[in-house]
Design a protein around this motif. Structure first.
Motif, PDB file in Angstrom:
ATOM      1  N   GLY A  84      32.541  35.942  25.204  1.00  0.00           N
ATOM      2  CA  GLY A  84      32.163  35.831  23.808  1.00  0.00           C
ATOM      3  C   GLY A  84      31.531  37.076  23.247  1.00  0.00           C
ATOM      4  O   GLY A  84      31.742  38.189  23.746  1.00  0.00           O
ATOM      5  N   LEU A  85      30.740  36.847  22.218  1.00  0.00           N
ATOM      6  CA  LEU A  85      30.139  37.903  21.423  1.00  0.00           C
ATOM      7  C   LEU A  85      28.649  37.946  21.710  1.00  0.00           C
ATOM      8  O   LEU A  85      27.987  36.912  21.714  1.00  0.00           O
ATOM      9  CB  LEU A  85      30.423  37.640  19.944  1.00  0.00           C
ATOM     10  N   GLU A  95      28.831  43.335  21.008  1.00  0.00           N
ATOM     11  CA  GLU A  95      29.692  43.444  22.184  1.00  0.00           C
ATOM     12  C   GLU A  95      30.571  42.207  22.337  1.00  0.00           C
ATOM     13  O   GLU A  95      30.163  41.101  22.026  1.00  0.00           O
ATOM     14  CB  GLU A  95      28.791  43.579  23.418  1.00  0.00           C
ATOM     15  N   VAL A  96      31.774  42.418  22.853  1.00  0.00           N
ATOM     16  CA  VAL A  96      32.575  41.334  23.409  1.00  0.00           C
ATOM     17  C   VAL A  96      32.427  41.464  24.928  1.00  0.00           C
ATOM     18  O   VAL A  96      32.564  42.556  25.477  1.00  0.00           O
ATOM     19  CB  VAL A  96      34.055  41.370  22.962  1.00  0.00           C
ATOM     20  N   ALA A  97      32.066  40.344  25.581  1.00  0.00           N
ATOM     21  CA  ALA A  97      31.736  40.407  27.004  1.00  0.00           C
ATOM     22  C   ALA A  97      32.341  39.220  27.732  1.00  0.00           C
ATOM     23  O   ALA A  97      32.719  38.221  27.117  1.00  0.00           O
ATOM     24  CB  ALA A  97      30.214  40.433  27.172  1.00  0.00           C
ATOM     25  N   ALA A 116      40.654  35.916  21.803  1.00  0.00           N
ATOM     26  CA  ALA A 116      40.213  34.895  20.847  1.00  0.00           C
ATOM     27  C   ALA A 116      38.836  35.240  20.281  1.00  0.00           C
ATOM     28  O   ALA A 116      38.588  35.071  19.078  1.00  0.00           O
ATOM     29  CB  ALA A 116      40.190  33.526  21.524  1.00  0.00           C
ATOM     30  N   ALA A 117      37.941  35.748  21.120  1.00  0.00           N
ATOM     31  CA  ALA A 117      36.606  36.135  20.659  1.00  0.00           C
ATOM     32  C   ALA A 117      36.689  37.303  19.679  1.00  0.00           C
ATOM     33  O   ALA A 117      35.986  37.314  18.652  1.00  0.00           O
ATOM     34  CB  ALA A 117      35.717  36.485  21.853  1.00  0.00           C
ATOM     35  N   PHE A 122      36.319  39.921  14.276  1.00  0.00           N
ATOM     36  CA  PHE A 122      36.914  40.717  13.207  1.00  0.00           C
ATOM     37  C   PHE A 122      37.294  39.880  11.984  1.00  0.00           C
ATOM     38  O   PHE A 122      37.025  40.281  10.853  1.00  0.00           O
ATOM     39  CB  PHE A 122      38.139  41.474  13.728  1.00  0.00           C
ATOM     40  N   ASP A 123      37.890  38.716  12.203  1.00  0.00           N
ATOM     41  CA  ASP A 123      38.423  37.940  11.079  1.00  0.00           C
ATOM     42  C   ASP A 123      37.394  37.004  10.448  1.00  0.00           C
ATOM     43  O   ASP A 123      37.348  36.877   9.232  1.00  0.00           O
ATOM     44  CB  ASP A 123      39.645  37.127  11.518  1.00  0.00           C
ATOM     45  N   ALA A 124      36.572  36.345  11.259  1.00  0.00           N
ATOM     46  CA  ALA A 124      35.606  35.387  10.706  1.00  0.00           C
ATOM     47  C   ALA A 124      34.255  36.030  10.403  1.00  0.00           C
ATOM     48  O   ALA A 124      33.622  35.700   9.398  1.00  0.00           O
ATOM     49  CB  ALA A 124      35.420  34.212  11.674  1.00  0.00           C
TER      50      ALA A 124
END
Length: 189
Positions: A84-85, A95-97, A116-117, A122-124
């Motif tokens: 996740g983030l 971070e994405v981790a 997916a994360a 970026f989008d939400a």
């Protein structure tokens, strides 16, 4: 900011809110020295410390409006890990981790869940960029970051450990370009 922790379904995985019922599986992941060799303070955690970390993951959602998901196989419900983030106080940037249970290594689960994360980041959430802080010897995670489109930027120290910062700008990322599953679904609750 997301107010309710969304669940995400990909082709093979469910990313969902961490829960107290995850403690046994999460403590097992955190107790595996091979999994934890490059994570956090670089060592296996006791069950008590795994619980504290699980509580921190839940609290991150409350404080930041995003965070880590528990990842499980969609069909079986088997625990895969956490992805996740992450942006705790003192981190250089969002971070994405990921941390995946060793029996699940080599199946592409970390890539699928991290994609997916990143879509959420970026989008939400409207992030302009995402990074990953990776121990320089963690070649598996470096390959994953590069597969996600991240590129090495610099070395730095975080919590007393040298890490390599890999990052990607939103303008350079599209899930479909990185093997993302366009069928990822989002639900709240």
């Amino acid at each position: 900011m997301i107010h309710a922790v969304p669940s995400l379904d990909t082709a093979r995985l469910r990313l969902r809110q961490p829960a107290a019922s995850d403690l046994d599986a999460y403590a097992s992941l955190c107790a595996d020295p091979e999994v934890m060799r490059y994570v956090g303070d670089r060592g296996a955690l006791s069950r008590e410390d795994a619980w504290r970390q699980l509580a921190m993951l839940v609290g991150h959602w409350a404080l930041r409006g995003y965070g880590m998901w528990v990842v499980e196989e969609l069909g079986s419900g088997a625990f895969v890990g956490r992805v996740g983030l992450h942006y705790p106080e003192g981190w250089p940037e969002p971070e994405v981790a990921w941390a995946i249970a060793r029996p699940c290594w080599g199946r592409g689960y970390a890539f699928e869940a991290a994609t997916a994360a990143l879509r959420i980041a970026f989008d939400a959430l409207g992030w302009s960029r995402a990074s990953s802080l990776i121990a320089p010897l963690n070649l598996r995670s470096i390959r994953l970051a590069e597969r996600l489109g991240e590129r090495f930027e610099r070395k730095l120290f975080v919590r007393g450990h040298e890490v390599s910062l890999y990052a990607i700008e939103r303008r350079h990322w599209r899930a479909d370009d990185h093997g993302g599953d366009p069928a990822t679904s989002l639900s709240h609750g």
